[in-house]
Structures are given as C-alpha cells and as structure tokens.
Design a protein around this motif. Structure first.
Motif, PDB file in Angstrom:
ATOM      1  N   GLU A  63      -3.650   1.332   7.932  1.00 43.33           N
ATOM      2  CA  GLU A  63      -4.982   1.928   8.026  1.00 43.33           C
ATOM      3  C   GLU A  63      -6.038   0.831   7.947  1.00 43.33           C
ATOM      4  O   GLU A  63      -5.724  -0.333   7.689  1.00 43.33           O
ATOM      5  CB  GLU A  63      -5.205   2.953   6.907  1.00 43.33           C
ATOM      6  CG  GLU A  63      -4.829   4.368   7.278  1.00 43.33           C
ATOM      7  CD  GLU A  63      -5.758   4.952   8.352  1.00 43.33           C
ATOM      8  OE1 GLU A  63      -6.814   4.367   8.639  1.00 43.33           O
ATOM      9  OE2 GLU A  63      -5.393   5.998   8.915  1.00 43.33           O
ATOM     10  N   ARG A  64      -7.290   1.224   8.132  1.00 45.94           N
ATOM     11  CA  ARG A  64      -8.378   0.254   8.144  1.00 45.94           C
ATOM     12  C   ARG A  64      -9.476   0.663   7.166  1.00 45.94           C
ATOM     13  O   ARG A  64      -9.564   1.809   6.748  1.00 45.94           O
ATOM     14  CB  ARG A  64      -8.983   0.114   9.549  1.00 45.94           C
ATOM     15  CG  ARG A  64      -7.978  -0.310  10.612  1.00 45.94           C
ATOM     16  CD  ARG A  64      -8.656  -0.763  11.885  1.00 45.94           C
ATOM     17  NE  ARG A  64      -9.519  -1.926  11.677  1.00 45.94           N
ATOM     18  CZ  ARG A  64      -9.065  -3.169  11.565  1.00 45.94           C
ATOM     19  NH1 ARG A  64      -7.778  -3.426  11.639  1.00 45.94           N
ATOM     20  NH2 ARG A  64      -9.923  -4.168  11.389  1.00 45.94           N
ATOM     21  N   ARG A  70     -13.073   5.083   2.153  1.00 41.32           N
ATOM     22  CA  ARG A  70     -12.211   5.965   2.930  1.00 41.32           C
ATOM     23  C   ARG A  70     -11.815   7.174   2.092  1.00 41.32           C
ATOM     24  O   ARG A  70     -11.700   7.107   0.868  1.00 41.32           O
ATOM     25  CB  ARG A  70     -10.951   5.232   3.406  1.00 41.32           C
ATOM     26  CG  ARG A  70     -11.208   3.977   4.217  1.00 41.32           C
ATOM     27  CD  ARG A  70     -12.139   4.202   5.416  1.00 41.32           C
ATOM     28  NE  ARG A  70     -11.726   5.263   6.302  1.00 41.32           N
ATOM     29  CZ  ARG A  70     -10.893   5.112   7.324  1.00 41.32           C
ATOM     30  NH1 ARG A  70     -10.351   3.922   7.580  1.00 41.32           N
ATOM     31  NH2 ARG A  70     -10.588   6.129   8.092  1.00 41.32           N
ATOM     32  N   THR A  74      -7.039   9.780   3.896  1.00 42.55           N
ATOM     33  CA  THR A  74      -6.788   8.593   4.709  1.00 42.55           C
ATOM     34  C   THR A  74      -6.024   7.540   3.924  1.00 42.55           C
ATOM     35  O   THR A  74      -5.046   6.966   4.411  1.00 42.55           O
ATOM     36  CB  THR A  74      -8.118   8.002   5.212  1.00 42.55           C
ATOM     37  OG1 THR A  74      -8.767   8.955   6.054  1.00 42.55           O
ATOM     38  CG2 THR A  74      -7.880   6.721   5.997  1.00 42.55           C
ATOM     39  N   ALA A  78      -1.750   6.132   4.298  1.00 41.81           N
ATOM     40  CA  ALA A  78      -1.533   4.787   4.815  1.00 41.81           C
ATOM     41  C   ALA A  78      -0.141   4.289   4.440  1.00 41.81           C
ATOM     42  O   ALA A  78       0.271   4.374   3.283  1.00 41.81           O
ATOM     43  CB  ALA A  78      -2.592   3.837   4.269  1.00 41.81           C
TER      44      ALA A  78
END
Length: 260
Positions: A63-64, A70, A74, A78
């Motif tokens: 993930e970013r 976030r 999310t 990840a």
C-alpha cells in the motif's frame, strides 16, 4: 531475557500476527512491537512512517501513503513484505499472544512529524510534547487494559513517556536511547524513574561498559537494561558481557551457545 524485536523480524514478517505467534512459540519472554494510529484513530502495529518506500520508509507493504493519513481498512489490508500477512491492529497482537508472554509496546508515532526523538526536553517543550502524544497514548492504554499481559511502554520520545506517566501513573516505562544520545537518555530515565533502559549495542565502550551518565542513571532508578538490536550470537555475547539484563533480538536462539 530475550525480547523478540518486532516479533523476531529476521525470521518472520515484522510486526504481524505471524511474527508474534512465532516469537511466542520460540520461547521469547517478551515481544516488542511498534504502534501508531490510523486516520480513523485505531492503533496498529507498524514501524515506518509510510506504508511505501517514500522518504526514509522501506516499502514494507504493497500500500501507499503515511500510516496515520490512511484509513484503518486500507492499513490493515496492506500485505507485509510480500507475504499474505497484513498489518494488524494492536488488539490482534495481544489476542495472538499467550498471557504469559510480555509485550514491549514501542510508542513510535502519535500521528505527527513533530515528535523530537532522542531529546530530553525542557519546559514548555516537554508539556507541548506530552499533549501531542496524550490522545494516542490513551487509545493504546485502552487496548492494553483489555488484556492480562505484562506491558512495558517504551519510546525514543520523551513526550510519549510523559503522556503515559500522566494518563496512567505506575505503568512500566522504558526509555529508548539513540546511538549518540546517552546523556539525553540518562536525563529522561531519571525524570520518569523508568523501569528499563533500552539502549543500542553501539553505545557500549570498547570494554563493554556503559557511558558514565547512563550507568549512573540506571543505578539510580534501579532500571533493567536491554540491548538492541541484536542480530547474531557475537552481539548477544557482547551485550550480556556488559551486564545487560537481556537482548532485543531479530532471531531466536542467539544465547543458546551459553547453555552448551
């Protein structure tokens, strides 16, 4: 005492349910994990500022973004280090561990870039730092209080220790010492009458003794001393030869040769 660094990060995907279960199965006395918040205010086990490889982060997940920017969904979806392991909630870490295994909760970040690690703060900076950490620390304590494990709260940031001391006096505290921060670590250790001093192997002198300021502080507050991060048996031997009470290790079995 052997403390499993991020759940024996050399053997398992770090800061995951798999790693803490593996550490417990390998007879670690305590598991060290890092915590920080998501954008939703939930507490997750994760070390780096970002989920990806931006800045100084290592690209631990697929993930970013910055962890605390976030959503919980999310972050917890990840994948860690290319495995099927996901970033866990702090509650999932506790649930995965037998009550007899202690937990060293490293207070990594409250969701801010202004945390000043490795410093002994003066007033009013110390009070500002405490306020910055207090909401997050309250959330961490609320999770830990649901479980029976012995918990040691550690941080490089004085504000984090000040917040624990304010919210829940009497909780076990450890100051994390930076490689060049023996004097600052000694000051913080005395200020909060810490239960442990977690210092790097690099702070030891050639004769495996501590700098005078840190040794004096450890004696004054009767603190246990744990050495990080130990990655092989030679480092373990040097740490224990210094009189340390234990090691914070990436692998299990690094002290086994002493039993031969």
């Amino acid at each position: 005492m052997v403390i499993a660094h991020r759940g024996f990060a050399g053997q398992f995907p770090e800061n995951t349910v798999r790693s803490v279960r593996g550490a417990a199965a390998a007879d670690a006395a305590m598991v060290e994990i890092d915590v920080q918040p998501t954008a939703d205010g939930d507490v997750v086990a994760f070390h780096d500022r970002r989920l990806d490889d931006g800045g100084e982060s290592r690209g631990v997940t697929d993930e970013r973004g910055v962890v605390w920017e976030r959503s919980t969904a999310t972050v917890t979806s990840a994948r860690v280090l290319g495995t099927e392991e996901r970033v866990p909630l702090l509650s999932e870490v506790f649930e995965a561990l037998p009550p007899a295994v202690g937990v060293n909760v490293e207070l990594k970040n409250p969701g801010s870039d202004a945390i000043r690690p490795g410093e002994a703060l003066g007033e009013p900076a110390r009070e500002a730092a405490r306020r910055r950490w207090q909401s997050f620390v309250t959330s961490v304590l609320a999770v830990a209080d649901r479980f029976e494990h012995d918990v040691l709260y550690s941080s490089f940031c004085e504000g984090a220790l000040a917040a624990v001391d304010s919210v829940a006096p009497g909780e076990s505290l450890a100051v994390l010492v930076e490689p060049g921060g023996a004097d600052a670590g000694a000051t913080v250790a005395r200020r909060y009458d810490v239960d442990a001093i977690n210092h790097p192997l690099a702070v030891l002198r050639a004769d495996a003794t501590l700098p005078a300021s840190l040794q004096t502080a450890a004696d004054a507050v009767d603190a246990s001393r744990y050495v990080w991060t130990v990655t092989d048996w030679r480092a373990a031997d040097r740490a224990l030869a210094s009189g340390a009470d234990g090691i914070i290790a990436d692998y299990a079995g690094l002290t086994a040769y002493r039993d031969d």
